[in-house]
Design a protein around this motif. Sequence first.
Motif, PDB file in Angstrom:
ATOM      1  N   GLN A   1       2.771  16.835  -0.841  1.00 28.99           N
ATOM      2  CA  GLN A   1       3.931  16.627   0.029  1.00 28.99           C
ATOM      3  C   GLN A   1       3.509  16.368   1.468  1.00 28.99           C
ATOM      4  OE1 GLN A   1       6.479  19.983  -0.497  1.00 28.99           O
ATOM      5  NE2 GLN A   1       7.208  19.353  -2.525  1.00 28.99           N
ATOM      6  N   ARG A   2       2.500  17.154   1.931  1.00 30.45           N
ATOM      7  CA  ARG A   2       1.990  16.918   3.293  1.00 30.45           C
ATOM      8  C   ARG A   2       1.373  15.531   3.422  1.00 30.45           C
ATOM      9  NH1 ARG A   2      -1.044  22.746   4.392  1.00 30.45           N
ATOM     10  NH2 ARG A   2       0.852  24.002   4.639  1.00 30.45           N
ATOM     11  N   ARG A   3       0.628  15.142   2.394  1.00 28.31           N
ATOM     12  CA  ARG A   3       0.017  13.812   2.419  1.00 28.31           C
ATOM     13  C   ARG A   3       1.085  12.724   2.440  1.00 28.31           C
ATOM     14  NH1 ARG A   3      -4.410  11.554  -2.011  1.00 28.31           N
ATOM     15  NH2 ARG A   3      -4.784   9.534  -1.005  1.00 28.31           N
TER      16      ARG A   3
ATOM     17  N   GLU B   1       0.834  -1.208   0.000  1.00 25.33           N
ATOM     18  CA  GLU B   1       0.000   0.000   0.000  1.00 25.33           C
ATOM     19  C   GLU B   1       0.864   1.251   0.000  1.00 25.33           C
ATOM     20  OE1 GLU B   1      -3.515   2.135  -0.121  1.00 25.33           O
ATOM     21  OE2 GLU B   1      -3.219  -0.027  -0.297  1.00 25.33           O
ATOM     22  N   GLN B   2       1.917   1.236   0.824  1.00 28.61           N
ATOM     23  CA  GLN B   2       2.805   2.400   0.870  1.00 28.61           C
ATOM     24  C   GLN B   2       3.523   2.581  -0.465  1.00 28.61           C
ATOM     25  OE1 GLN B   2       5.276   1.664   4.228  1.00 28.61           O
ATOM     26  NE2 GLN B   2       3.811   2.481   5.702  1.00 28.61           N
ATOM     27  N   GLU B   3       3.972   1.467  -1.026  1.00 27.47           N
ATOM     28  CA  GLU B   3       4.648   1.567  -2.323  1.00 27.47           C
ATOM     29  C   GLU B   3       3.684   2.093  -3.392  1.00 27.47           C
ATOM     30  OE1 GLU B   3       7.296  -1.314  -5.295  1.00 27.47           O
ATOM     31  OE2 GLU B   3       6.328  -2.110  -3.489  1.00 27.47           O
ATOM     32  N   TYR B   4       2.421   1.588  -3.341  1.00 25.48           N
ATOM     33  CA  TYR B   4       1.421   2.073  -4.298  1.00 25.48           C
ATOM     34  C   TYR B   4       1.148   3.567  -4.107  1.00 25.48           C
ATOM     35  CZ  TYR B   4      -3.163   2.764  -6.432  1.00 25.48           C
ATOM     36  OH  TYR B   4      -4.211   3.268  -7.151  1.00 25.48           O
ATOM     37  N   GLN B   5       0.979   3.963  -2.818  1.00 26.31           N
ATOM     38  CA  GLN B   5       0.705   5.377  -2.541  1.00 26.31           C
ATOM     39  C   GLN B   5       1.890   6.255  -2.942  1.00 26.31           C
ATOM     40  OE1 GLN B   5      -2.050   6.839  -1.538  1.00 26.31           O
ATOM     41  NE2 GLN B   5      -3.220   4.939  -1.285  1.00 26.31           N
ATOM     42  N   VAL B   6       3.119   5.779  -2.616  1.00 25.22           N
ATOM     43  CA  VAL B   6       4.308   6.569  -2.968  1.00 25.22           C
ATOM     44  C   VAL B   6       4.445   6.685  -4.488  1.00 25.22           C
ATOM     45  CG1 VAL B   6       6.823   6.579  -2.901  1.00 25.22           C
ATOM     46  CG2 VAL B   6       5.544   6.110  -0.825  1.00 25.22           C
TER      47      VAL B   6
ATOM     48  N   LYS C   1       1.862  11.638  -9.575  1.00 31.94           N
ATOM     49  CA  LYS C   1       1.142  12.915  -9.539  1.00 31.94           C
ATOM     50  C   LYS C   1       2.109  14.085  -9.486  1.00 31.94           C
ATOM     51  CE  LYS C   1      -3.273  11.556  -7.491  1.00 31.94           C
ATOM     52  NZ  LYS C   1      -4.187  11.751  -6.335  1.00 31.94           N
ATOM     53  N   ILE C   2       3.168  13.934  -8.669  1.00 34.37           N
ATOM     54  CA  ILE C   2       4.156  15.018  -8.562  1.00 34.37           C
ATOM     55  C   ILE C   2       4.858  15.231  -9.900  1.00 34.37           C
ATOM     56  CG2 ILE C   2       6.343  15.664  -7.488  1.00 34.37           C
ATOM     57  CD1 ILE C   2       5.296  14.281  -4.935  1.00 34.37           C
ATOM     58  N   GLU C   3       5.242  14.109 -10.559  1.00 38.91           N
ATOM     59  CA  GLU C   3       5.886  14.242 -11.873  1.00 38.91           C
ATOM     60  C   GLU C   3       4.937  14.878 -12.887  1.00 38.91           C
ATOM     61  OE1 GLU C   3       7.158  10.385 -12.921  1.00 38.91           O
ATOM     62  OE2 GLU C   3       8.866  10.341 -11.513  1.00 38.91           O
TER      63      GLU C   3
ATOM     64  N   LEU D   1       4.096  13.060   3.712  1.00 36.82           N
ATOM     65  CA  LEU D   1       4.649  13.060   5.068  1.00 36.82           C
ATOM     66  C   LEU D   1       3.726  12.327   6.038  1.00 36.82           C
ATOM     67  CD1 LEU D   1       6.048  16.697   5.293  1.00 36.82           C
ATOM     68  CD2 LEU D   1       7.364  14.590   5.142  1.00 36.82           C
ATOM     69  N   LEU D   2       2.405  12.567   5.895  1.00 38.87           N
ATOM     70  CA  LEU D   2       1.439  11.866   6.765  1.00 38.87           C
ATOM     71  C   LEU D   2       1.485  10.354   6.546  1.00 38.87           C
ATOM     72  CD1 LEU D   2      -1.662  14.256   6.537  1.00 38.87           C
ATOM     73  CD2 LEU D   2      -0.172  13.885   8.516  1.00 38.87           C
ATOM     74  N   GLU D   3       1.609   9.940   5.266  1.00 40.13           N
ATOM     75  CA  GLU D   3       1.705   8.511   4.983  1.00 40.13           C
ATOM     76  C   GLU D   3       2.972   7.919   5.590  1.00 40.13           C
ATOM     77  OE1 GLU D   3      -0.305   6.363   3.539  1.00 40.13           O
ATOM     78  OE2 GLU D   3      -1.875   7.852   3.217  1.00 40.13           O
ATOM     79  N   GLN D   4       4.081   8.669   5.506  1.00 39.94           N
ATOM     80  CA  GLN D   4       5.323   8.178   6.102  1.00 39.94           C
ATOM     81  C   GLN D   4       5.202   8.087   7.621  1.00 39.94           C
ATOM     82  OE1 GLN D   4       8.392  10.794   4.725  1.00 39.94           O
ATOM     83  NE2 GLN D   4       8.458   9.930   2.654  1.00 39.94           N
ATOM     84  N   GLU D   5       4.584   9.115   8.251  1.00 41.73           N
ATOM     85  CA  GLU D   5       4.387   9.057   9.704  1.00 41.73           C
ATOM     86  C   GLU D   5       3.475   7.903  10.094  1.00 41.73           C
ATOM     87  OE1 GLU D   5       2.914  12.844  10.814  1.00 41.73           O
ATOM     88  OE2 GLU D   5       4.838  13.892  10.543  1.00 41.73           O
ATOM     89  N   ARG D   6       2.398   7.683   9.293  1.00 41.21           N
ATOM     90  CA  ARG D   6       1.496   6.569   9.591  1.00 41.21           C
ATOM     91  C   ARG D   6       2.233   5.227   9.450  1.00 41.21           C
ATOM     92  NH1 ARG D   6      -2.321   3.433   6.913  1.00 41.21           N
ATOM     93  NH2 ARG D   6      -1.768   4.317   4.901  1.00 41.21           N
ATOM     94  N   ARG D   7       3.091   5.150   8.442  1.00 42.14           N
ATOM     95  CA  ARG D   7       3.870   3.915   8.268  1.00 42.14           C
ATOM     96  C   ARG D   7       4.812   3.696   9.443  1.00 42.14           C
ATOM     97  NH1 ARG D   7       8.026   2.703   3.242  1.00 42.14           N
ATOM     98  NH2 ARG D   7       8.742   0.668   3.950  1.00 42.14           N
ATOM     99  N   GLU D   8       5.482   4.769   9.904  1.00 42.32           N
ATOM    100  CA  GLU D   8       6.368   4.623  11.049  1.00 42.32           C
ATOM    101  C   GLU D   8       5.599   4.235  12.304  1.00 42.32           C
ATOM    102  OE1 GLU D   8       8.467   8.255  11.369  1.00 42.32           O
ATOM    103  OE2 GLU D   8       9.724   7.923   9.593  1.00 42.32           O
ATOM    104  N   ALA D   9       4.402   4.870  12.511  1.00 44.38           N
ATOM    105  CA  ALA D   9       3.587   4.536  13.687  1.00 44.38           C
ATOM    106  C   ALA D   9       3.136   3.086  13.645  1.00 44.38           C
ATOM    107  CB  ALA D   9       2.377   5.465  13.764  1.00 44.38           C
ATOM    108  N   LEU D  10       2.710   2.623  12.458  1.00 45.59           N
ATOM    109  CA  LEU D  10       2.277   1.234  12.336  1.00 45.59           C
ATOM    110  C   LEU D  10       3.440   0.280  12.551  1.00 45.59           C
ATOM    111  CD1 LEU D  10      -0.087  -0.617  11.749  1.00 45.59           C
ATOM    112  CD2 LEU D  10       0.371  -0.389   9.316  1.00 45.59           C
ATOM    113  N   SER D  11       4.629   0.661  12.062  1.00 43.93           N
ATOM    114  CA  SER D  11       5.812  -0.171  12.285  1.00 43.93           C
ATOM    115  C   SER D  11       6.146  -0.257  13.764  1.00 43.93           C
ATOM    116  CB  SER D  11       6.998   0.398  11.492  1.00 43.93           C
ATOM    117  OG  SER D  11       6.722   0.416  10.115  1.00 43.93           O
ATOM    118  N   ARG D  12       6.058   0.900  14.460  1.00 44.24           N
ATOM    119  CA  ARG D  12       6.304   0.884  15.899  1.00 44.24           C
ATOM    120  C   ARG D  12       5.284   0.017  16.623  1.00 44.24           C
ATOM    121  NH1 ARG D  12       7.394   6.474  15.101  1.00 44.24           N
ATOM    122  NH2 ARG D  12       5.287   6.979  15.776  1.00 44.24           N
TER     123      ARG D  12
END
Length: 328
Positions: A255-257, A117-122, A128-130, A259-270
């Motif tokens: 970019q904010r989204r 999911e993270q890879e898909y979202q990233v 989208k950014i490109e 960052l939120l996805e990365q924070e959510r991934r880190e929280a889920l990993s923790r």
Amino acid sequence: MPIVPRKEELLNRIASLEQENKVLKIELETYKMRCKSLQNENRDLRKASVTIQAQAEQEEEFISNTLLKKIQALKKEKEKLAVNYEQEEEFLTNDLSRKLMQLRQEKIQLERTLEQEQEYQVNKLMRKIEKLENDTGSKQRKLEELRREKVDLENALEQEQEGLVNRLWKRMDRLEAEKRMLQEKLDEPVSAPASPRDIKNGDTTQNLTIYIAQLRSEVHKLKNILSTTKSEHQQKLAQFTQEEKEIKEENLRLQRRLLLEQERREALSRHLSESESSLEMDDERQFNEMTAHGIRPRTISSPIPYSPNPNRPISPGKCIVSLYRKSG
């Protein structure tokens, strides 16, 4: 005389001795009777003692048999409880092992799903950014082209206006010269009819007046075209500025989204690492309790092995913790 009293004394003494003998015989009979009664009583007491001892032995034997039966029943119950405890312990151990393995499999599945999911979202956000960067670059190029076109149009209009003004000034100079010449001719006395040249000059003046009016209308038309072009250019410039602002806001939001996805991934990993550590602590505590009670872990008949899989992938939380410890 002295013999008679002595005889009487002897008789009296014999009578008294006989009396004493009778008394003693009576006492002897009494003592014999008492002795016989005591012997009977002793015999009765011995019989009672033997009876009581027999009853005591029977009662003791009954109590011993009862206690022995109770002890045997307690031993059987103890053995049954031990067997039930071992079965329950084995069942609980197997159940816990299955649940632990299921939780680990679910954790691995969740980690894989999360990574996908993270890879898909990233990837989606990167696309989208490109795309936004490409759109921004194309719009900036278009804006630069429009700016260059504006500058070219302004330069062309300035050159056209300068050429028109120069031509108009030249025409005005010629008209002024002709006007002065005609005025001089008008000031001269009329002596002869008008010559063909004068008629030609008059036609030329009329033609010049018409041409000047045409040039003025063209100048006015060009001014209108210039003002219209300026207004359209300003509108396009405002539109491009608004689009550029919206693109920047969209880029910032993405970019904010991200960052939120990365924070959510880190929280889920923790969270996953904490749950794994808690499960490992529970396993270790259960093993320590079983070892302290002298119970061997019964995992032989378990359909799922109790030992953790060494080939299981390490969670991102553990990787982060290990890197942090190495760096520390």
